[in-house]
Design an enzyme around this catalytic site. Structure first.
Site, PDB file in Angstrom:
ATOM      1  N   GLY B 245       0.836  -1.195   0.000  1.00  0.00           N
ATOM      2  CA  GLY B 245       0.000   0.000   0.000  1.00  0.00           C
ATOM      3  C   GLY B 245       0.871   1.246   0.000  1.00  0.00           C
ATOM      4  N   PHE B 246       1.734   1.365   0.995  1.00  0.00           N
ATOM      5  CA  PHE B 246       2.662   2.496   1.128  1.00  0.00           C
ATOM      6  C   PHE B 246       1.931   3.833   1.160  1.00  0.00           C
ATOM      7  CE2 PHE B 246       4.595  -0.896  -1.541  1.00  0.00           C
ATOM      8  CZ  PHE B 246       5.381  -1.451  -0.548  1.00  0.00           C
ATOM      9  N   GLY B 515       0.736   1.779  12.654  1.00  0.00           N
ATOM     10  CA  GLY B 515       0.008   0.521  12.731  1.00  0.00           C
ATOM     11  C   GLY B 515       0.468  -0.395  13.846  1.00  0.00           C
ATOM     12  N   ALA B 516       1.733  -0.727  13.841  1.00  0.00           N
ATOM     13  CA  ALA B 516       2.234  -1.741  14.773  1.00  0.00           C
ATOM     14  C   ALA B 516       2.052  -1.305  16.219  1.00  0.00           C
ATOM     15  CB  ALA B 516       3.702  -2.034  14.477  1.00  0.00           C
ATOM     16  N   PRO B 622      12.094  -8.302  15.743  1.00  0.00           N
ATOM     17  CA  PRO B 622      13.250  -7.800  15.003  1.00  0.00           C
ATOM     18  C   PRO B 622      13.318  -8.325  13.569  1.00  0.00           C
ATOM     19  CG  PRO B 622      13.942  -9.042  16.955  1.00  0.00           C
ATOM     20  CD  PRO B 622      12.446  -9.003  16.975  1.00  0.00           C
ATOM     21  N   LYS B 623      12.711  -9.477  13.328  1.00  0.00           N
ATOM     22  CA  LYS B 623      12.762 -10.030  11.976  1.00  0.00           C
ATOM     23  C   LYS B 623      11.851  -9.233  11.033  1.00  0.00           C
ATOM     24  CE  LYS B 623      13.199 -14.693  10.614  1.00  0.00           C
ATOM     25  NZ  LYS B 623      12.709 -16.087  10.674  1.00  0.00           N
ATOM     26  N   LYS B 691       7.436   2.311  19.401  1.00  0.00           N
ATOM     27  CA  LYS B 691       7.010   3.347  18.465  1.00  0.00           C
ATOM     28  C   LYS B 691       7.014   2.727  17.077  1.00  0.00           C
ATOM     29  CE  LYS B 691      10.257   6.149  20.225  1.00  0.00           C
ATOM     30  NZ  LYS B 691      11.047   7.275  20.796  1.00  0.00           N
ATOM     31  N   GLU B 695       8.538   3.566   8.594  1.00  0.00           N
ATOM     32  CA  GLU B 695       8.797   4.700   7.711  1.00  0.00           C
ATOM     33  C   GLU B 695      10.126   5.363   8.029  1.00  0.00           C
ATOM     34  OE1 GLU B 695       4.315   5.631   6.360  1.00  0.00           O
ATOM     35  OE2 GLU B 695       5.170   7.055   7.775  1.00  0.00           O
TER      36      GLU B 695
END
Ligand SMILES: Cc1cc2nc3c(=O)[nH]c(=O)nc-3n(C[C@H](O)[C@H](O)[C@H](O)COP(=O)(O)OP(=O)(O)OC[C@H]3O[C@@H](n4cnc5c(N)ncnc54)[C@H](O)[C@@H]3O)c2cc1C
Ligand code: SF4
Ligand code: FES
Ligand code: FES
Lengths: 316, 735, 207
Positions: B245-246, B515-516, B622-623, B691, B695
């Site tokens: 999407g970006f 999102g995350a 982390p992956k 956080k 991006e």
């Protein structure tokens, strides 16, 4: 994609006959250019004749000691052929620099020669384009022309021939074998195969209606160093901004340039004077009649620099 | 859960499952062809018909006539939708040009019709039978010309003002010992996600089901309702997998609206995917900018004055590109000002693309910083560290919640071998290649957003998480499962995650690197509530431990499933934020380093080494986080070296509108990429102490590449992308 | 194993919307084509070892035949113009872009798609390596990447040179540079290239 009649050619004769008698019929080989354009209705054949079953997929040694490459030899097979790799490396290199492996696995010798321009306006059916719609005008003139021709263009079209393979074939002095509906064959130097646009940019080559390319012949190999340099913005899967095919022997040098003109660009006259005159002069002669735009002027500089280093690195 | 004070110790801190490099739980589906994207939800034999979208052939004007009888009569055609027969349509909150044009045309390739037929091919070929006549009008397509005329308005950057000013910039700049005053430009860019915008609509009476490819389920649903003039509750919207999407799928687009209208007319489910050549002009793009940066410093390297003005263009109602946003916060300097101007430009809708604002802003600012370091004869890393700040430079009373920029710069320089860089430009050669090193700081704000979730405990001890959150490649499925498993003290394999449906509670959605952090915070909140319910049910205290699939308190060790012995336990909650993000500035930081080669003959540029160091609070996985960062770095290479939507100023369109002509990086363009995450927690930012990071990975990359190119050949290019034609004539011919 | 259910598809909605066209879709694979009026022909494709006799409009691409007629949606449509590689499948051992070829041109051909790559083993080593190295994000290019990787390693084995092969007359090697060039016909906008290389290296045994 407009609906069409699909059929498989049983033989070369069959293909030629059908091509001649069916109005608006086209051959389909790899399909990688034709279907692309048909989806946009830039090409709208009413019949497709599939030639993939024809026995034109061999590479054979000619009596003269050259190679005859069948029209249906896939780009991958041509580039990987041991004889080509050994004796005509510039051809392998040029093919491998083009498109992607997936496309090369389908693309054929004849289809590749006949691929059409990548001018962005040609691809946008809402924009005027003389090549797509004769008489509608050329949007690229005064528009976005960075990738387009600096030489050989006309006031009706400044598109380039986008392919790589043909640039190598040009420098190798290849010829094209053509067969018509009556089984008549003719031989055409690759130099004369692609046409300059003049006032009919929709006519891109010398093929007549009903004619089929059966093979491309390479003359006997000559002892030489062969180089293909393709310059582009991204490292792969991109058309050339400029490409240089070179065959440099003990007492001769031949160069063909891609990405600069409506056909692979070469000057035999200038080549003969190269050893005396030097590369700068050679390049000047090659681009003497250039009519670049502000956006694509760099191609001449680029070509000259590549010619310079290729010559310096490989002469003598 | 109201998050109004910094997080104390909590269940997430155990980090037994969260923060581990777990492989994606949807990995097997995605690598086996088993993951079905929106457009794939109805296959053969479901009666679905196909819609083909026709785009306007002009940039501005009116449709004078649209003759569709030939198309309607074409074999297989079921319906033709146009503005004339679509009924009254509203406009979504997030759209500023209507998604179906007529009679007014607002931009090139704006949808003017949908042709529905029973096969894709029939629809596509019938679409060319429409006879459309336009009355074209003159438009403005030239940002540079508009700027030269001063033809633009101050435009706020979302909630923030258009202009800011602190101290006396003009005075301080005039007096500064070392000055820079340069103008940079960034081009229009396309998201170019691999899956084009695509939807299937199916009506059942007045109920609509839409399978689509949406980053924001609730935004799409609300805007679709608004556009169709129906109640939101009548729409079920499902976005199970999203092929990238970006930012390009943040907002409702024509595929969804036209599928719904086409399906209504054809009385069949209708599938609509935007044809690739339409995507570039029909949908949104990142707008071009022209940015002037002025920096004044003292000889010791301290910035005393900094100003950043940015121009961008858009259609009426569209936002500016907030390129100055990072400059407001990244470096110290007592006298400072920023200005944002918006010109009216009749190109397609400009809108968010990955790291809107910061990405193009840092493309300019971080080159300016490199230029300034050179003027000051300072190491660019050193220069940035000297001007670091722990407070919002415009409002010094506001601290950053956590700011480890210095550590990123230091660690990055050390790991990359920055000290080995060529000190003078164009001084290092390997055969035909010039070698250059470049670096840039990375900066991107964290965004706090409300996010809800529902969790259900079954008797078997399995836990189902439901939220309308989407996974656009970010790894949401996986990190949400990790969050739930960690909080509930159960193995990862006990969690089922269900996302991307309007049947589930409304989440933050995916975008803006929000999102995350927010979606997992919402899931964490719901899980904490479920823990309370479980404890209550089992008669155990609320502070019981949840570990190894059991609830433990004192002597007691009870399998969690027992709490659901008499039926599922369901808890619903979410995260809502107080004013912490007003009291503190919450941002993420990083440093990018790269090494490039430039061919001495052809000026072809290739990147051969890249490193990113990121400081973004707790890293949830982390992956998958690393994948986000390397993906962003790849996009940054594209921005630096090749990506540009080229404007035809006569036709008013982006003319290179396909994936052959709009070049994005291919595998051969990208070297091995290293990513280091600083080990840190930000308890002020979220209950997860995390956080965003997705991006941050993009911000600064293009500038690092640009600086490396300068270092390699000594030619400074201030107009992106840096293509070889911009270097060539300034590079000496090789002897 | 973590189970991974999709949001349930409501059958009722699917079918109810389609009642008007009940006859068209209940007649099977060829129904849609019939109504469109374009000429049809039959073609027999061997897809993942299974024979499919399809009646198709002549202009149907191999990609659409797989996705819209057979229902194998693992193969993706990213551009439909040969510009992205998402549609890569393996035909008679060679990878091609299925969007730029007609289904009818593949009478009797053996087509392998992502769904058939593993055979009966459940998971091809390349699929496992992609998961392990997180060699994808959104997953949309992934089927194409994986099919391409598998065929690509075979091409190196078969001695097919590439643009970056230094010595055209020697056997090509599995260097990172070779793999990157050979994988460049598969665009990944999520930018997983560095991980894709790691996954391929793991399978090929290269370091
Ligand atoms: C994304 C993309 C990138 C590409 N990049 C490059 C590149 O970098 N360099 C490059 O050189 N090429 C590139 N190509 C072009 C590609 O190489 C051509 O599409 C391909 O070579 C065409 O061969 P084909 O057999 O598929 O031709 P087809 O599409 O089958 O046919 C092309 C034309 O040739 C005619 N034809 C075919 N066979 C015969 C015959 N025997 N006699 C007479 N007429 C015949 C057909 O009727 C048709 O008009 C690219 C293509 C794509 C899609
Ligand atoms: S350059 Fe040729 S192909 Fe391009 S728009 Fe002009 S006429 Fe058409
Ligand atoms: S869909 Fe075939 S290459 Fe893009
Ligand atoms: S994983 Fe999204 S495009 Fe490759």
């Amino acid at each position: 994609m407009r609906a069409f009649k699909y059929s498989r050619a049983a033989s070369l004769k069959d293909a030629a006959a059908r091509l001649a008698e069916t109005p608006n019929a086209k051959l389909i080989a790899g399909g990688t250019n034709l279907l692309d354009l048909m989806k946009l209705q830039i090409e709208t054949p009413e019949a497709l004749i599939d030639v993939n079953g024809l026995p034109l997929d061999q590479i054979e040694v000619t009596q003269e000691g050259g190679l005859r490459v069948g029209a249906l030899v896939r780009n991958t097979d041509l580039a990987a052929d041991v004889r080509v790799r050994r004796d005509y490396p510039v051809l392998s290199r040029a093919i491998l620099a083009g498109a992607s492996q997936q496309l090369r696995n389908r693309a054929t010798t004849a289809g590749n020669l006949l691929q059409r321009t990548r001018c962005p306006y040609f691809y946008d059916t809402d924009q005027p384009c003389n090549k797509r719609k004769p008489g509608s005008g050329c949007s690229a003139i005064g528009g976005y022309s960075r990738g387009l021709a600096v030489i050989g263009a006309s006031e009706s079209c400044i598109a380039t021939y986008p392919g790589d393979m043909a640039v190598a074939l040009r420098v190798l002095d290849a010829t094209v074998q053509i067969s018509d509906a009556d089984g008549e064959t003719r031989d055409l130097a690759l130099a004369d195969f692609h046409r300059l646009p003049g006032d009919a940019p929709q006519v891109e080559n010398d093929l007549e209606k009903g004619e089929i390319i059966t093979s491309v012949t390479l003359p006997k190999p000559v002892a030489s160093r062969q180089i293909y340099r393709k310059i582009r913005d991204r490292a792969s899967y991109a058309f050339a901004l400029v490409s240089v095919a070179a065959v440099i022997g003990k007492d001769f040098a031949r160069f063909a340039i891609g990405g600069v003109a409506p056909k692979p660009w070469r000057s035999e006259t200038a080549e003969r004077e190269l050893p005396q005159q030097g590369v700068a002069r050679f390049s000047q002669a090659l681009f003497a009649d250039a009519t670049p735009t502000r956006e694509n002027r760099f191609k001449i500089v680029l070509a000259e620099r590549v010619l310079q280093s290729t010559w310096t690195e490989n002469r003598g | 859960m109201k998050f109004t004070e910094p997080a104390g110790p909590n269940a997430i801190d155990n980090q037994t499952i969260i923060s581990r490099p777990v492989s994606r739980i949807d990995g097997r589906l995605k690598t086996s062809g088993g993951a079905k994207y929106g457009y794939e939800q109805l296959g053969p034999n479901t009666g679905a018909a196909y819609g083909y979208v026709v785009g306007a052939g002009i940039a501005k004007g009116k449709i004078r006539s649209l003759e569709s009888s030939a198309a309607r009569a074409a074999p297989g055609v079921l319906a033709v939708v146009t503005a004339e027969n679509a009924g009254k349509l509203g406009k979504g909150k997030y759209n500023f040009a209507p998604l179906l044009a007529g009679p007014e045309v607002h931009h090139y390739h704006q949808a003017v019709a949908l042709v529905v037929a029973d096969t894709f091919e029939a629809a596509r070929s019938a679409a060319t039978l429409l006879r459309i006549e336009y009355a074209a009008e003159k438009g403005e397509f030239d940002l540079q010309a508009a700027r030269a005329r001063g033809d633009g308005q101050p435009a706020p950057i979302e909630q923030d003002p258009a202009d800011t000013s602190v101290g006396d910039f003009d005075g301080a700049f005039a007096k500064a010992s070392i000055k820079l005053d340069e103008t940079y430009s960034t081009p229009d860019q396309s998201h170019a996600m691999m899956e084009p915008h695509a939807s299937i609509a199916a009506w059942d009476g007045d109920q609509l089901t839409l399978w689509t490819s949406a980053q924001m389920v609730d935004w799409h649903r609300s805007d679709l309702a608004k556009t169709l003039g129906i109640e939101k509750e009548k729409i079920r919207l499902i976005s199970p997998f999203i092929g990238g999407g970006f930012g390009g799928k943040l907002f409702l687009r024509a595929d969804a609206v036209l599928a719904a209208l086409g399906s209504r007319k054809a009385r069949r489910p209708v599938k609509v995917a935007l044809p690739r050549p339409l995507v570039f002009n029909n949908t949104t793009h990142r707008p071009a900018t022209i940015q002037r940066i002025r920096i004044g410093a003292e000889l010791d390297g301290k910035i005393v004055a900094i100003a950043h003005d940015s121009w961008s263009g858009n259609l009426d109602g569209g936002p500016p590109e907030g390129a100055v946003a990072a400059t407001r916060l990244l470096y110290a300097g007592a006298n400072r000002q920023t200005a944002t101007r918006l010109a009216k430009i009749d190109l397609p809708e400009g809108h968010s693309m990955r790291a809107p604002g910061e990405a193009p802003g840092l493309m300019a600012l971080e080159v300016a910083m490199d230029e300034m370091a050179e003027k000051l004869k300072l190491d660019p890393v050193e220069f940035r560290m000297m001007n670091d700040t722990q407070v919002d430079p415009e409002k010094p009373e506001r601290k950053f919640s956590l700011r480890n920029l210095r550590a990123c710069l230091q660690l990055g320089a050390e790991r990359f071998g920055w000290s080995r860089r060529p000190m003078t430009p164009a001084s290092l050669r390997e055969g035909r290649l010039y070698i250059g090193y470049g670096m840039a700081a990375a900066f991107r704000n964290n965004i706090a957003m409300k996010s809800d979730a529902r969790v259900r405990l079954g008797r078997d001890g399995r836990i189902v998480v439901e939220t309308d959150m989407t996974d656009i490649g970010t790894g949401s499925y996986t990190i949400i499962a990790q969050t739930a498993a960690e909080t509930m003290g159960v193995p990862l394999s006990s969690i089922d995650v269900r996302l991307g449906s309007s049947d589930y509670p409304v989440s933050c959605g995916s975008g803006g690197q929000f999102g995350a952090v927010n979606s997992t915070s919402g899931v964490f909140a719901a899980c904490m509530k479920l823990r309370e319910d479980i404890a209550r049910k089992l008669g155990l205290p609320f502070d019981s431990k949840f570990e190894g699939g059991r609830v433990a308190s004192g002597e007691w060790r009870i399998p969690v499933g027992e709490a659901a012995a008499n039926g599922d336990l369901v808890a619903e909650d979410g995260v809502e934020y107080g004013d912490l993000d007003k009291r503190y500035q919450e941002s993420t930081f990083g440093a990018h380093f790269c090494e490039v080669t430039v061919d001495a003959d052809t000026a072809e540029m290739r990147v051969r080494r890249m490193l990113a160091v990121c400081a973004a609070g707790r890293i949830l996985n982390p992956k998958t986080a690393r994948s986000q960062v390397i993906g962003a770095m790849t996009m940054g290479v594209g921005a630096a070296l090749m990506e540009e939507l080229t404007v035809d100023k006569r036709a008013g369109c982006f003319i290179n509108h396909d994936l052959a002509a709009y070049e994005v990086p291919v595998n051969a363009d990208i070297p091995h990429q290293d990513v280091i995450f600083l080990d840190e927690l930000d308890p002020i930012a979220s209950p997860m102490k995390a956080k965003g990071v997705a991006e941050l990975g993009l911000c600064g990359v293009a500038a690092a590449v640009a600086n490396a190119v300068y270092n390699a050949v000594g030619v400074r290019v201030r107009d992106y992308p840096i293509t070889l034609d911009k270097l060539l004539e300034k590079m000496p011919i090789r002897a | 194993m973590t189970s991974f259910p999709l949001p349930p598809v409501d059958r009722r909605t699917v079918l109810a919307g389609a009642t008007a066209a009940a006859t068209a879709y209940s007649t099977g694979l060829s129904a849609a084509g019939l109504a469109s009026g374009a000429d049809e022909q039959t073609v027999t494709l061997r897809v993942n070892g299974q024979t499919h006799a399809l009646k198709l409009e002549e202009r149907t691409t191999l990609l659409d035949a797989l996705r819209e007629h057979i229902g194998l949606t693992g193969t993706k449509k990213g551009c439909d113009h040969g510009q992205c590689g998402a549609c890569t499948v393996i035909v008679n051992g060679r990878r091609i872009n299925s969007c730029l070829t007609l289904a009818l041109m593949h009478e009797g051909d053996a087509v392998t798609t992502i769904e058939g790559l593993a055979g009966r083993d459940g998971q091809h080593p390349m699929q496992a390596a992609f998961v392990k190295h997180d060699a994808f994000q959104c997953g949309y290019c992934t089927s194409g990447q994986i099919c391409s990787s598998v065929a690509m390693l075979d091409e190196i084995k078969a001695g097919i040179p590439s643009h970056v092969t230094e010595d055209l007359n020697a056997e090509p090697k599995r260097t990172p540079e070779e793999v990157r060039e050979r994988m460049s016909g598969n665009i990944c906008r999520c930018g997983a290239y560095s991980n894709i290389l790691d996954a391929i290296n793991e399978v090929s045994g290269a370091v």
